[in-house]
Enzyme design. Structure first.
Site, PDB file in Angstrom:
ATOM      1  N   ASN A   9       0.877  -1.172   0.000  1.00  0.00           N
ATOM      2  CA  ASN A   9       0.000   0.000   0.000  1.00  0.00           C
ATOM      3  C   ASN A   9       0.912   1.219   0.000  1.00  0.00           C
ATOM      4  OD1 ASN A   9      -1.768   2.070   0.493  1.00  0.00           O
ATOM      5  ND2 ASN A   9      -2.296   1.447   2.588  1.00  0.00           N
ATOM      6  N   TRP A  10       1.045   1.829  -1.173  1.00  0.00           N
ATOM      7  CA  TRP A  10       2.020   2.917  -1.307  1.00  0.00           C
ATOM      8  C   TRP A  10       1.502   4.239  -0.741  1.00  0.00           C
ATOM      9  CZ3 TRP A  10       4.565   2.439  -6.874  1.00  0.00           C
ATOM     10  CH2 TRP A  10       5.198   1.194  -6.963  1.00  0.00           C
ATOM     11  N   LYS A  11       0.218   4.294  -0.433  1.00  0.00           N
ATOM     12  CA  LYS A  11      -0.386   5.540   0.090  1.00  0.00           C
ATOM     13  C   LYS A  11      -0.074   6.695  -0.870  1.00  0.00           C
ATOM     14  CE  LYS A  11      -0.054   3.454   4.585  1.00  0.00           C
ATOM     15  NZ  LYS A  11      -0.002   3.579   6.027  1.00  0.00           N
ATOM     16  N   HIS A  96      -9.516   1.752   4.640  1.00  0.00           N
ATOM     17  CA  HIS A  96      -8.254   1.926   5.375  1.00  0.00           C
ATOM     18  C   HIS A  96      -8.464   2.938   6.507  1.00  0.00           C
ATOM     19  CE1 HIS A  96      -4.126   2.994   6.297  1.00  0.00           C
ATOM     20  NE2 HIS A  96      -3.792   1.836   5.762  1.00  0.00           N
ATOM     21  N   GLU A  98      -6.771   5.320   7.481  1.00  0.00           N
ATOM     22  CA  GLU A  98      -6.507   6.725   7.105  1.00  0.00           C
ATOM     23  C   GLU A  98      -7.700   7.317   6.359  1.00  0.00           C
ATOM     24  OE1 GLU A  98      -2.780   5.899   5.190  1.00  0.00           O
ATOM     25  OE2 GLU A  98      -1.944   5.352   7.147  1.00  0.00           O
ATOM     26  N   GLU A 168      -5.660  -4.525  10.469  1.00  0.00           N
ATOM     27  CA  GLU A 168      -4.634  -3.499  10.654  1.00  0.00           C
ATOM     28  C   GLU A 168      -4.905  -2.728  11.941  1.00  0.00           C
ATOM     29  OE1 GLU A 168      -2.679  -2.412   6.692  1.00  0.00           O
ATOM     30  OE2 GLU A 168      -4.369  -1.066   6.928  1.00  0.00           O
ATOM     31  N   GLY A 174       2.332   2.535  10.581  1.00  0.00           N
ATOM     32  CA  GLY A 174       3.315   3.613  10.409  1.00  0.00           C
ATOM     33  C   GLY A 174       4.023   4.008  11.694  1.00  0.00           C
ATOM     34  N   SER A 214       3.198  -1.936  10.228  1.00  0.00           N
ATOM     35  CA  SER A 214       4.650  -2.038  10.441  1.00  0.00           C
ATOM     36  C   SER A 214       5.206  -3.437  10.205  1.00  0.00           C
ATOM     37  CB  SER A 214       5.026  -1.527  11.846  1.00  0.00           C
ATOM     38  OG  SER A 214       4.627  -0.174  12.005  1.00  0.00           O
ATOM     39  N   GLY A 235       2.891  -0.965   4.164  1.00  0.00           N
ATOM     40  CA  GLY A 235       3.040   0.440   3.800  1.00  0.00           C
ATOM     41  C   GLY A 235       4.510   0.772   3.598  1.00  0.00           C
ATOM     42  N   GLY A 236       5.132   1.297   4.637  1.00  0.00           N
ATOM     43  CA  GLY A 236       6.515   1.777   4.570  1.00  0.00           C
ATOM     44  C   GLY A 236       7.475   0.827   3.865  1.00  0.00           C
TER      45      GLY A 236
END
Ligand code: PGA
Length: 256
Positions: A9-11, A96, A98, A168, A174, A214, A235-236
């Site tokens: 998930n590159w956001k 998500h 966010e 999640e 994150g 994470s 993500g990261g």
């Protein structure tokens, strides 16, 4: 048995040019998905066609991070499932935390989106998870089961068998803080048992339940080796070719 799904998930990172660069690096390391492992990247919508051209001829799939539940019309800034279908993208992330926190996503809009996505033969990756406060108050089971109940409201078992669920925990996204393997397994098992109760064993056995929050190369093995953890929404660590491919290698080793 279920395949692993290793999904990035590159956001809001990577435009078309930097998408090409990241995926050129990734495809230097991985082109064929290992047996029983699916690989997916979800760049921003503007970079989807660039991503698809960069992964052409490989087993890497491409998805999007959000869609409207409407077909078309005066909805500035939105994209539709029809537009996604004009590309070869396959998956859509929905709900998500966010989106829930900053863009007014609710359980009701998640449900509308999930229905629309399934109707158009795309695969929804439905994100659920409790906040730190909810976990501290011991509400995490109830919160997550309610989110799933709402997301799947009105769906037949057949349709449910093609969704992906991403557990999640919001406190792990994150933050560098990860759920312990035991915490992840406990929640994934809870979700799977709930699906079995409502939609039958066959459905619950087939649904991929992936963990997000994470996940990194150093903790991927302990998480992915849990019985009910079928992959990761990352993500990261998906923004660097080497860390993402390291996680794919862990899945390959466990699947093999
Ligand atoms: P993270 O993000 O791996 O950076 O914690 C996961 C996600 O939000 O899907």
């Amino acid at each position: 048995m279920r395949n692993f799904l290793i999904a990035g998930n590159w956001k809001m990172n990577k435009g078309p040019a930097s998408t090409r660069e990241l995926l050129d690096n990734l495809t230097n390391e991985v082109t064929e998905a290992p047996d029983k492992v699916e690989i997916l990247v979800c760049p921003p919508a503007i970079s989807v066609t660039s991503a698809l051209s960069a992964v052409e001829g490989t087993d890497i799939k491409v998805g999007v991070q959000h869609v409207s539940y409407e077909d078309d019309g005066a909805l500035t800034g939105e994209i539709s499932t029809g537009m996604v279908l004009e590309t070869d993208a396959t998956h859509v992330i929905v709900g998500h935390s966010e989106r829930r926190q900053y863009f007014g996503e609710t359980d009701a809009t998640v449900n509308k989106r999930v229905k629309k996505i399934l109707e158009d033969d795309l695969v929804p990756i439905i994100c659920v998870g409790e906040s730190l406060e909810q976990r501290q108050k011991d509400q995490h089971h109830r919160v997550v089961l309610n989110q799933i109940k709402a997301a799947l409201n009105g769906l037949e078992a057949d349709a449910v068998s093609s969704v992906v669920i991403a557990y999640e925990p919001v406190w792990a996204i994150g933050t560098g803080e990860t759920a312990t393997p035991e915490q992840a397994q406990e929640m994934h098992e809870l979700i799977r048992d709930d699906l079995a109760d409502k939609f039958g064993e066959e459905v619950s056995d087939s649904v991929q339940i992936v963990y997000g929050g994470s996940m990194k190369p150093h903790n991927a093995e302990e998480l992915l080796s849990q019985t009910d953890v079928d992959g990761g929404l990352i993500g990261g660590a998906s923004l660097k070719a080497d860390s993402f491919s390291d996680i794919i290698s862990v899945a390959a080793k466990l699947a093999g």
